[in-house]
Design a protein around this motif. Structure first.
Motif, PDB file in Angstrom:
ATOM      1  N   CYS A 148      12.094   7.928   0.309  1.00 36.27           N
ATOM      2  CA  CYS A 148      12.165   6.549  -0.183  1.00 36.27           C
ATOM      3  C   CYS A 148      12.287   5.560   0.969  1.00 36.27           C
ATOM      4  O   CYS A 148      11.514   4.595   1.074  1.00 36.27           O
ATOM      5  N   TYR A 164      17.958   3.261  -0.083  1.00 34.55           N
ATOM      6  CA  TYR A 164      18.289   4.046  -1.266  1.00 34.55           C
ATOM      7  C   TYR A 164      17.480   3.531  -2.456  1.00 34.55           C
ATOM      8  O   TYR A 164      17.146   2.338  -2.509  1.00 34.55           O
ATOM      9  N   PRO A 165      17.173   4.382  -3.409  1.00 33.40           N
ATOM     10  CA  PRO A 165      16.451   3.920  -4.607  1.00 33.40           C
ATOM     11  C   PRO A 165      17.206   2.779  -5.286  1.00 33.40           C
ATOM     12  O   PRO A 165      18.422   2.858  -5.489  1.00 33.40           O
ATOM     13  N   ILE A 166      16.494   1.720  -5.620  1.00 31.81           N
ATOM     14  CA  ILE A 166      17.134   0.490  -6.099  1.00 31.81           C
ATOM     15  C   ILE A 166      17.915   0.711  -7.385  1.00 31.81           C
ATOM     16  O   ILE A 166      18.897   0.014  -7.645  1.00 31.81           O
ATOM     17  N   GLY A 167      17.528   1.688  -8.180  1.00 29.21           N
ATOM     18  CA  GLY A 167      18.223   1.935  -9.439  1.00 29.21           C
ATOM     19  C   GLY A 167      19.690   2.259  -9.295  1.00 29.21           C
ATOM     20  O   GLY A 167      20.471   2.062 -10.235  1.00 29.21           O
ATOM     21  N   LEU A 181      18.382  -4.069 -10.739  1.00 24.69           N
ATOM     22  CA  LEU A 181      17.084  -3.519 -11.117  1.00 24.69           C
ATOM     23  C   LEU A 181      16.236  -4.559 -11.847  1.00 24.69           C
ATOM     24  O   LEU A 181      15.029  -4.680 -11.601  1.00 24.69           O
ATOM     25  N   ALA A 196      11.432  -3.369  -6.815  1.00 23.91           N
ATOM     26  CA  ALA A 196      11.446  -2.136  -7.605  1.00 23.91           C
ATOM     27  C   ALA A 196      10.039  -1.641  -7.910  1.00 23.91           C
ATOM     28  O   ALA A 196       9.825  -0.434  -8.061  1.00 23.91           O
ATOM     29  N   GLN A 244       9.014   0.321  -4.845  1.00 28.29           N
ATOM     30  CA  GLN A 244       9.907   1.366  -4.353  1.00 28.29           C
ATOM     31  C   GLN A 244      10.403   2.272  -5.478  1.00 28.29           C
ATOM     32  O   GLN A 244      10.042   3.436  -5.557  1.00 28.29           O
ATOM     33  N   TYR A 245      11.207   1.759  -6.393  1.00 31.36           N
ATOM     34  CA  TYR A 245      11.928   2.597  -7.346  1.00 31.36           C
ATOM     35  C   TYR A 245      11.020   3.272  -8.373  1.00 31.36           C
ATOM     36  O   TYR A 245      11.033   4.507  -8.516  1.00 31.36           O
ATOM     37  N   TYR A 246      10.211   2.475  -9.077  1.00 32.40           N
ATOM     38  CA  TYR A 246       9.392   3.039 -10.156  1.00 32.40           C
ATOM     39  C   TYR A 246       8.335   4.021  -9.648  1.00 32.40           C
ATOM     40  O   TYR A 246       8.218   5.136 -10.182  1.00 32.40           O
TER      41      TYR A 246
END
Length: 265
Positions: free
Chosen positions: A68, A196-199, A206, A216, A219-221
């Protein structure tokens, strides 16, 4: 089409000028590149020591977090390398250089882009690539064509989002003359908390990074899809949706150009 081709060749010429200029001071360039590498290496050490204490962070393993962070770091480095002219735009406005840009026949965005090219960011990119390779080897991703395309889309979308933020920063300089330091929260800050993953930061963060500043989406999704935590193909294309963030940034820039008044320098 002919105009676009000419603009592209001119931009490449700008880049070659910047590279030749940097290569006149090779020692300075290599020290700057090494410095960029070491700065991001310090962040890596923070992740490393944290995972020495905890095995996972919100169900994300060490390899997955490195995967990530490496992608976000590479996105930011690409944007900073090619769009550095907007990050230093306040100096162009204060010195009156933008007055000269406006009277030239070429597009002002092209000229500002060509004014700075930070090849030294390659040091940070090397660090990101090393972490990416390690993350790939230790995250157990079931690689296929769609997963490879996801990474490419993340890099495209992330570079577009960070470039849009630099463009917004520059557009605000038309009204303030000085660069606004709070914008660093959205650029350098995003690079830092993007490790770090935004979640993991909660639902409010989020939502903010989904609908206002689309971190997001880059990155996150897509990371969830990459790691096999989500199966919907929609997650693959979310980084491309994030590219639409360039539109309001461009409109703000054009608004600033229309209302620009010389600093008098």
């Amino acid at each position: 089409m002919k105009t676009i081709r000419k603009s592209f060749h001119l931009y490449l010429h700008y880049i070659s000028i910047n590279i030749r200029s940097m290569m006149q001071y090779k020692t300075s360039f290599f020290l700057s590149a090494m410095g960029q590498f070491l700065v991001s290496f310090n962040v890596f050490l923070g992740i490393f020591f944290m995972f020495r204490r905890f095995r996972t962070v919100e169900d994300f393993s060490y390899g997955e977090v490195l995967l990530c962070f490496s992608i976000v770091l590479l996105e930011f480095s690409l944007a900073e390398m090619f769009v550095r002219g907007f990050d230093a735009f306040s100096g162009i406005v204060r010195s009156g250089e933008f007055d000269r840009i406006l009277v030239r026949p070429q597009n002002e965005i092209l000229q500002v882009l060509g004014s700075r090219f930070e090849l030294s960011r390659i040091g940070r990119m090397i660090q990101a690539i090393v972490m990416f390779v390690y993350g790939v080897a230790n995250s157990h991703v079931n690689w296929n064509l769609s997963k490879a395309v996801t990474v490419i889309f993340m890099l495209i979308g992330g570079t577009a989002v960070f470039s849009a933020l630099f463009l917004i920063y520059a557009a605000l300089c038309f009204f303030t003359l000085e660069g606004l330091e709070f914008m660093n929260v959205f650029t350098d800050g995003a690079r830092e908390f993007g490790k770090y993953p935004i979640g993991i930061y909660g639902k409010k963060m989020l939502l903010f990074t989904t609908f206002l500043v689309p971190y997001a989406l880059i990155q996150y999704y897509p990371l969830l899809y990459l790691l096999g935590k989500r199966e919907s193909v929609l997650y693959l294309f979310m980084p491309l949706f994030a590219c639409l963030f360039l539109l309001p940034a461009f409109l703000l820039w054009k608004f600033g150009v229309r209302h620009y008044k010389s600093s008098g320098s």
